[in-house]
Motif scaffolding. Structure first.
Motif: not given
Length: 91
Positions: A64-83
């Motif tokens: 269970s927890g697929l939403w955590m993986g998708i949310a983590g992917l979005i957050l990390n990609l977003l803040y990698l681009l910000v950096n």
């Protein structure tokens, strides 16, 4: 089986499912990236790698927890681009 017993059976099944550790970790790294992602670029990169691993290893029948993986992917990609933007690598 009536609707109530089906709902109870579904709740019991969901509570017995194990969380995907990779997805859960990538989600929490994504949350940390909100605060430190603009300054420490390695954090969102590690979270992005964890998200990709977690999503590829995810099994609907076991995890269970697929939403955590998708949310983590979005957050990390977003803040990698910000950096990358803040350090002048893009834009």
């Amino acid at each position: 089986m009536n609707n109530r017993s089906q709902a109870n059976s579904l709740k019991q099944h969901n509570s017995m499912m194990a969380k995907n550790v990779w997805c859960k970790t990538s989600f929490w790294i994504g949350i940390v990236s909100i605060f430190l992602g603009g300054f420490i670029g390695i954090i969102p990169l590690v979270g992005l790698i964890f998200s990709i691993i977690g999503l590829t290893k995810f099994n609907k029948e076991v995890h269970s927890g697929l939403w955590m993986g998708i949310a983590g992917l979005i957050l990390n990609l977003l803040y990698l681009l910000v950096n990358s933007y803040m350090n002048g690598h893009i834009g």
